[in-house]
Design a protein around this motif. Structure first.
Motif, PDB file in Angstrom:
ATOM      1  N   CYS A  89       0.837  -1.204   0.000  1.00  0.00           N
ATOM      2  CA  CYS A  89       0.000   0.000   0.000  1.00  0.00           C
ATOM      3  C   CYS A  89       0.870   1.252   0.000  1.00  0.00           C
ATOM      4  O   CYS A  89       2.033   1.225   0.389  1.00  0.00           O
ATOM      5  CB  CYS A  89      -0.936  -0.003   1.209  1.00  0.00           C
ATOM      6  SG  CYS A  89      -0.180   0.532   2.765  1.00  0.00           S
ATOM      7  N   ASP A  91       1.964   5.267   1.131  1.00  0.00           N
ATOM      8  CA  ASP A  91       2.001   6.026   2.389  1.00  0.00           C
ATOM      9  C   ASP A  91       0.838   7.009   2.469  1.00  0.00           C
ATOM     10  O   ASP A  91       0.413   7.395   3.555  1.00  0.00           O
ATOM     11  CB  ASP A  91       3.306   6.832   2.496  1.00  0.00           C
ATOM     12  CG  ASP A  91       4.510   5.939   2.713  1.00  0.00           C
ATOM     13  OD1 ASP A  91       4.367   4.900   3.355  1.00  0.00           O
ATOM     14  OD2 ASP A  91       5.597   6.297   2.218  1.00  0.00           O
ATOM     15  N   LEU A 120      -5.019  -0.584   3.379  1.00  0.00           N
ATOM     16  CA  LEU A 120      -4.029   0.347   3.912  1.00  0.00           C
ATOM     17  C   LEU A 120      -3.507  -0.100   5.269  1.00  0.00           C
ATOM     18  O   LEU A 120      -4.236  -0.654   6.088  1.00  0.00           O
ATOM     19  CB  LEU A 120      -4.644   1.748   4.036  1.00  0.00           C
ATOM     20  CG  LEU A 120      -5.124   2.369   2.721  1.00  0.00           C
ATOM     21  CD1 LEU A 120      -5.771   3.718   2.979  1.00  0.00           C
ATOM     22  CD2 LEU A 120      -3.981   2.506   1.732  1.00  0.00           C
ATOM     23  N   GLU A 121      -2.237   0.173   5.496  1.00  0.00           N
ATOM     24  CA  GLU A 121      -1.593  -0.212   6.747  1.00  0.00           C
ATOM     25  C   GLU A 121      -1.744   0.884   7.799  1.00  0.00           C
ATOM     26  O   GLU A 121      -2.090   2.021   7.497  1.00  0.00           O
ATOM     27  CB  GLU A 121      -0.106  -0.492   6.488  1.00  0.00           C
ATOM     28  CG  GLU A 121       0.152  -1.637   5.521  1.00  0.00           C
ATOM     29  CD  GLU A 121       1.624  -1.806   5.205  1.00  0.00           C
ATOM     30  OE1 GLU A 121       2.433  -0.959   5.664  1.00  0.00           O
ATOM     31  OE2 GLU A 121       1.967  -2.759   4.479  1.00  0.00           O
ATOM     32  N   THR A 124      -1.169   4.959   7.544  1.00  0.00           N
ATOM     33  CA  THR A 124      -1.376   5.513   6.209  1.00  0.00           C
ATOM     34  C   THR A 124      -2.429   6.613   6.268  1.00  0.00           C
ATOM     35  O   THR A 124      -3.472   6.460   6.905  1.00  0.00           O
ATOM     36  CB  THR A 124      -1.844   4.422   5.229  1.00  0.00           C
ATOM     37  OG1 THR A 124      -0.877   3.381   5.180  1.00  0.00           O
ATOM     38  CG2 THR A 124      -2.027   5.001   3.832  1.00  0.00           C
ATOM     39  N   SER A 222      -6.331   9.053   9.205  1.00  0.00           N
ATOM     40  CA  SER A 222      -5.198   8.149   9.358  1.00  0.00           C
ATOM     41  C   SER A 222      -5.740   6.759   9.647  1.00  0.00           C
ATOM     42  O   SER A 222      -6.709   6.608  10.408  1.00  0.00           O
ATOM     43  CB  SER A 222      -4.287   8.597  10.511  1.00  0.00           C
ATOM     44  OG  SER A 222      -3.226   7.695  10.712  1.00  0.00           O
TER      45      SER A 222
END
Length: 225
Positions: A89, A91, A120-121, A124, A222
């Motif tokens: 994924c 940033d 997404l991690e 991110t 986020s």
């Protein structure tokens, strides 16, 4: 007729700067519904490796011609296609320019949030920008000029329905002898900010920033850990 591209890119650059968006980790940013690159180009100039995704080959070709020397790749794809969200994924994920309102239904938007949440991690960031049309009333019709120049006039009519708005664009251009006229109509979803915040929250995102500029809702999230 939407305005000076350079000015809009400068506004996007200033927005990202105010949010503290800088390249980190893998330096990758994705711009979904990138169009001609109002967000993509400022991100690439700031040092991101940018993937610009859109359904329009014409706009992506225009973006490619304007991004020579920058670390920017274009991809023609549907942003609701799950196969797009595979591999590592980025940033930073951007979905602006009213892209969300052009989806077919609220359920499609909610499903897209779930795709982002699963892809997404932690950490991110996700940036959204769209026009919140929820202030209109069902049955109401509003017309206004979007941009007026000496030889060109771009106007718009909004016809409010229950969950969506019929947008009719009216374009007049003077060719030296007469006014040429063209028109097109399409639907946009009504997406109240409260629903966007709700869907983002249930998909694992926390709110970082929220604001408005020239009628556009701007929201930064986020991905939670």
């Amino acid at each position: 007729m939407m305005g000076d591209a350079g000015q809009k890119e400068a506004e996007a650059e200033e927005l990202f700067r105010s949010w503290g968006i800088l390249p980190a980790e893998n330096r990758t940013a994705w711009d979904l519904g990138a169009g001609s690159g109002i967000q993509s180009l400022p991100l690439a100039r700031s040092g991101f490796r940018v993937l610009s995704v859109d359904l329009s080959s014409k706009l992506l070709n225009e973006l490619s011609s304007r991004s020579v020397g920058l670390d920017l790749e274009t991809k023609k794809a549907d942003i609701t296609d799950p196969s797009l969200y595979e591999g590592k994924c980025p940033d930073f994920l951007v979905c602006m320019g009213d892209t969300l309102t052009h989806l077919e239904s609220e359920s499609a938007v909610r499903k897209l949030f779930r795709l982002w949440g699963s892809f997404l991690e932690s950490g991110t960031r996700l940036a959204l920008g769209y026009r919140d049309l929820s202030r209109g009333k069902t049955g109401e019709k509003v017309g206004f000029p979007v941009r007026v120049e000496r030889n060109r006039i771009f106007s718009c009519i909004l016809s409010f329905e229950k969950d969506k708005v019929l947008v009719t664009d009216l374009y007049h251009e003077w060719d030296g002898n007469l006014w040429n006229f063209s028109t097109s109509s399409y639907f946009k979803l009504i997406l109240p900010e409260a629903k966007i915040l709700e869907w983002a929250g249930e998909s694992g995102f926390s709110l970082l920033q929220q604001g408005e500029s020239k009628g556009i809702s701007l929201i930064l999230f986020s991905r939670k850990g």
